[in-house]
Design an enzyme around this catalytic site. Structure first.
Site, mmCIF file in Angstrom:
data_model
loop_
_atom_site.group_PDB
_atom_site.id
_atom_site.type_symbol
_atom_site.label_atom_id
_atom_site.label_comp_id
_atom_site.label_asym_id
_atom_site.label_seq_id
_atom_site.Cartn_x
_atom_site.Cartn_y
_atom_site.Cartn_z
ATOM 1 N N TRP A 1 0.800 -1.191 0.057
ATOM 2 C CA TRP A 1 -0.032 -0.178 0.089
ATOM 3 C C TRP A 1 0.957 1.114 -0.001
ATOM 4 C CZ3 TRP A 1 -0.088 4.090 3.516
ATOM 5 C CH2 TRP A 1 -1.255 5.034 3.247
ATOM 6 N N HIS A 2 1.887 1.326 0.645
ATOM 7 C CA HIS A 2 2.830 2.376 0.806
ATOM 8 C C HIS A 2 3.550 2.757 -0.403
ATOM 9 C CE1 HIS A 2 2.601 1.415 5.011
ATOM 10 N NE2 HIS A 2 3.084 2.609 5.324
ATOM 11 N N GLY A 3 3.766 1.691 -1.594
ATOM 12 C CA GLY A 3 4.403 2.367 -2.602
ATOM 13 C C GLY A 3 4.528 1.128 -3.654
#
Lengths: 364, 476
Positions: free
Chosen positions: B326-328
């Site tokens: 989700w962060h990247g």
């Protein structure tokens, strides 16, 4: 009610005192400045009968002066010395510590120096020092420093407001100055939109222009005075046994001001309201012309930095002062011209035979 | 328009001044316009994917609500939930992950000797898409589960998603908490304003003084061209641990403070995460709005801890890997998620043993064992930050290897990091010892002392802030 007012006033006083204490603590941590007493540009300044000069061992922010009041290290007895004469462009304004052009040039020259020898660039430039004042100080400096070469990089705009050598008493510094004041002023200036800054400057210029004559170029008599000062300086340098080298004055625009850069010219004009906005580049061209002419007449090396320097904000922080990148580029230009002369002077033991205006640059 | 920009410092007072003059309904409409201006200030085209997903979510939720009221079985609602989930994930996948998958497919094909040119997209990632997608998803899932009612007002729902303080970097507000605050009139009390200003002040200090100053040091220490040594790697991860915490929690504090000035209450997103004694504790304290979202909508949906050890471990690992991803769109985020998943699993097995070993007698013994465990676990967290911050697997490998090579100790670097981190350490110790996070609103601190603290913080924000940086979590 009175108690509330008193408490509110007390809170205001506490806030102001805390801010000032933080500023002093910050200076102490960041620069090793004493939390007590003054801490501003005046720590770098001293005065004598000729006016302002660098204070021996003066320290303020990134500027550190040696025992002679020059920016940079103490004199190295084993080095071949090159004296740099100039104003704030030479002293260094926007460059980070150790990146003013004399230091940069010293690094470049020493990279190519013959084994066992090295050069020391002595930076005698000081902010606000006019070329006539430098001329007055030159004999003493030549005697103390005993340079092999003297690089002359005069600030041209100072001739717009020529003044007699300083004769009054040194200005009295206050015992206390709020350190927060300068910070707040700078922050407000930074936060202010550029159009507003330009408008305010334009207003100041218009006010000043009401009381001063308007010139389209440097007046001829001032150009002549500059020519005469250069000749005197060259004569003094030659008498001391050193070789003079002239460097033409570079600026951010070269010969064209883009509309988006107009604001920079306005901010510069604020210091010299006697000159019309579009006359600055003419003035630079005329004065650099004087330098080229003097160099040819006197048969000395001219380094045409005005022509060779790239223009633009990457190289100049304002109209004339270098950025780190500008200082590096300028030093390289000077080194390219100077290196062959230094090599040949090292080989022959004297610089005089090789320091001719037609000396070929060292192409790299 | 960053929170730490001059534009925002002008925008916020203007919005507040108008907001306070308006009645409730008009306040909501005005906030919607202000939020569009705020978000559109980056790029007005960013509004289109947001409006698309919001419109579909609103419609799906309405249809599910109608089915609930008609007493239709839960299975019938599934198609609307699926439509909402697929739309949101498709938008997220398209904008954020398409190029990642395309690049990896290209590399995979190359391994098999197929040099096929793979189509990649040249699109800008809409800021905050990961945050608002999860937020909108929580709304439709909650309506599907029958935990909340769908709202009748599209504009109220739109404001829930678009409300500018939390839009671009959270906290990920659940609809069950935010929707009622939008629907019903809000009260703005003097106490809320004061507390909101406290949060804003502290948030700015953390961001501008601590995070932005450390950012320069971190960039140098994580420079891929720099040969790492143990000391500099250690200092780099310490500095990054403080930087990312101050950056993200600073943003959250400003967001919560701004919302509070308008009478909204956002959830707590950070609760002294570096005082965590184990991985589960860490995720109860770090980015709480994301970790609870993952727990409630992913981990529990996968079965949670029902179904035996193996399934629990699988669910934990999968949830954390998704959390990392989700962060990247990069492998190091996946690795970071995997690392934390592994820590959670290992800790589950070691917990009985660790509880026994660290059950030191007496109050002092307990305090010492707690401090020891916290310090040890902080270093596990820091290693996670190395995985998170490194630019490539090669850098992760070289920095990890540097711990076992020569150490060039440089105390001046440590002093520099300590100088910027010490205000945080002092404040967090006060917060931990007192059990209260909003330390500046302590009543026992005399007003004069608080004024001095505010003045000192203002000084360091205004005159000693680092070069302005975007918030790290904006990219997610």
């Amino acid at each position: 009610m009175l108690k509330k007012v008193f408490r509110a006033a007390l809170c205001c006083v506490i806030a102001v005192v805390t801010l000032e204490c933080c500023a002093r603590l910050d200076d102490w941590i960041s620069y090793g400045a004493s939390p007590f007493g003054l801490y501003d540009h005046s720590l770098l300044e001293a005065f004598d009968q000729m006016g302002q000069h660098g204070r021996p061992h003066g320290r303020y922010l990134k500027w550190h002066l040696n025992s002679l009041g020059f920016r940079g290290p103490e004199l190295d007895p084993s080095a071949t010395r090159i004296l740099c004469v100039g104003s704030s462009e030479t002293f260094g304004q926007y460059e980070s510590e150790g990146h003013e052009w004399p230091r940069e040039l010293e690094r470049v020259l020493n990279q190519h120096a013959p084994a066992g020898s090295h050069y020391q660039l002595v930076n005698s430039g000081f902010s606000g020092e006019t070329f006539p004042t430098s001329l007055l100080r030159l004999p003493a400096r030549l005697q103390t420093i005993k340079p092999k070469i003297v690089l002359l990089y005069p600030s041209l705009a100072h001739y717009l407001s020529p003044s007699a050598p300083f004769s009054g008493p040194a200005p009295v510094q206050p015992k206390f100055r709020w350190r927060m004041q300068g910070r707040i002023e700078n922050s407000l200036k930074t936060a202010m939109p550029m159009w507003l800054q330009t408008w305010l400057r334009q207003r100041d210029i218009n006010t000043a222009q009401g009381t001063t004559p308007q010139w389209d170029n440097m007046p001829l008599e001032y150009q002549q005075a500059f020519c005469s000062d250069l000749e005197k300086a060259i004569q003094l340098i030659r008498q001391s046994g050193a070789e003079p080298v002239l460097i033409t004055h570079a600026n951010r625009f070269k010969d064209h001001v883009a509309p988006s850069e107009r604001f920079m010219l306005v901010s510069w004009q604020r210091f010299y309201p006697m000159l019309r906005e579009d006359a600055f580049l003419k003035m630079e061209a005329s004065m650099n012309g004087v330098m080229r002419q003097v160099a040819q007449q006197q048969g000395i090396l001219l380094i045409d930095a005005a022509q060779a320097m790239p223009s633009g904000p990457a190289y100049f922080g304002d109209f004339v002062h270098f950025t780190d990148k500008g200082s590096a580029a300028f030093s390289q230009i000077v080194a390219d011209k100077l290196t062959p002369l230094l090599y040949s002077s090292s080989a022959s033991g004297s610089a005089s035979n090789s320091l001719k205006p037609d000396a070929k640059p060292n192409q790299k | 328009m960053l929170f730490n920009s001059l534009e925002f410092l002008i925008f916020l007072p203007v919005v507040l001044a108008i907001y306070y003059l308006l009645p409730h309904k008009a306040q909501n409409r005005f906030l919607l316009i202000a939020s569009c201006v705020f978000y559109g200030s980056w790029d007005w085209r960013f509004l289109f994917p947001l409006l698309t997903s919001t419109s579909i979510d609103y419609y799906c939720a309405k249809r599910m609500e109608q089915q609930i009221l008609a007493g239709e079985p839960k299975e019938d609602r599934k198609k609307w939930l699926t439509l909402s989930v697929v739309t949101n994930l498709a938008l997220l996948g398209f904008f954020k992950y398409f190029n990642f998958f395309a690049d990896n497919l290209h590399h995979l094909l190359q391994i098999f000797g197929l040099d096929v040119s793979v189509w990649t997209l040249r699109v800008i990632l809409p800021i905050g898409i990961s945050f608002y997608t999860f937020q909108a998803l929580s709304y439709t899932i909650d309506v599907y589960r029958g935990e909340i009612h769908a709202t009748d007002s599209f504009f109220d729902f739109l404001l829930c998603v678009l409300y500018f303080p939390h839009l671009v970097a959270g906290p990920i507000q659940r609809a069950n908490s935010l929707l009622p605050q939008v629907t019903y009139p809000r009260s703005v009390t003097w106490e809320k304003i004061v507390n909101g200003l406290h949060l804003i002040f502290w948030g700015f200090f953390k961001k501008v003084f601590i995070a932005d100053n450390l950012s320069t040091i971190v960039s140098q220490l994580f420079d891929p061209h720099r040969p790492p040594d143990g000391w500099h790697t250690l200092m780099g991860v310490y500095a990054f641990a403080v930087q990312i915490y101050c950056d993200f929690s600073g943003y959250t504090d400003i967001a919560r403070g701004v919302a509070r000035l308008m009478g909204f209450e956002f959830m707590l997103n950070f609760n002294l995460p570096y005082f965590a004694a184990n991985p589960a504790d860490f995720w109860r304290r770090w980015h709480i709005s994301l970790s609870t979202w993952l727990r409630d909508y992913l981990y529990i949906s996968l079965g949670g801890n029902r179904g035996g050890e193996a399934k629990t471990n699988r669910n934990l690992l999968f949830t954390m890997v998704i959390g990392g991803f989700w962060h990247g769109a990069a492998w190091n985020f996946i690795l970071w998620g995997f690392y934390h998943g592994a820590l959670l699993i290992v800790h589950r097995y070691l917990k009985p043993f660790l509880d026994k070993v660290f059950a030191w007698p007496g109050r002092i013994g307990q305090a010492l064992s707690f401090a020891f465990v916290v310090v040890v676990f902080f270093h596990f967290t820091c290693y996670g930050w190395l995985l998170f911050r490194a630019a490539s697997f090669a850098q992760i490998a070289s920095m990890t290897a540097s711990f076992f090579g020569p150490w060039r100790v440089d105390w001046s670097l440590a002093r520099q990091i300590a100088l910027f981190s010490s205000p945080l350490a002092v404040v967090q110790l006060i917060q931990f010892a007192s059990g209260k996070l909003e330390f500046l609103s302590f009543r026992w601190i005399p007003a004069e002392a608080r004024v001095a603290v505010y003045a000192a913080m203002s000084y360091f924000v205004l005159f000693r802030g680092g070069a302005p940086q975007s918030f790290i979590y904006f990219q997610f």
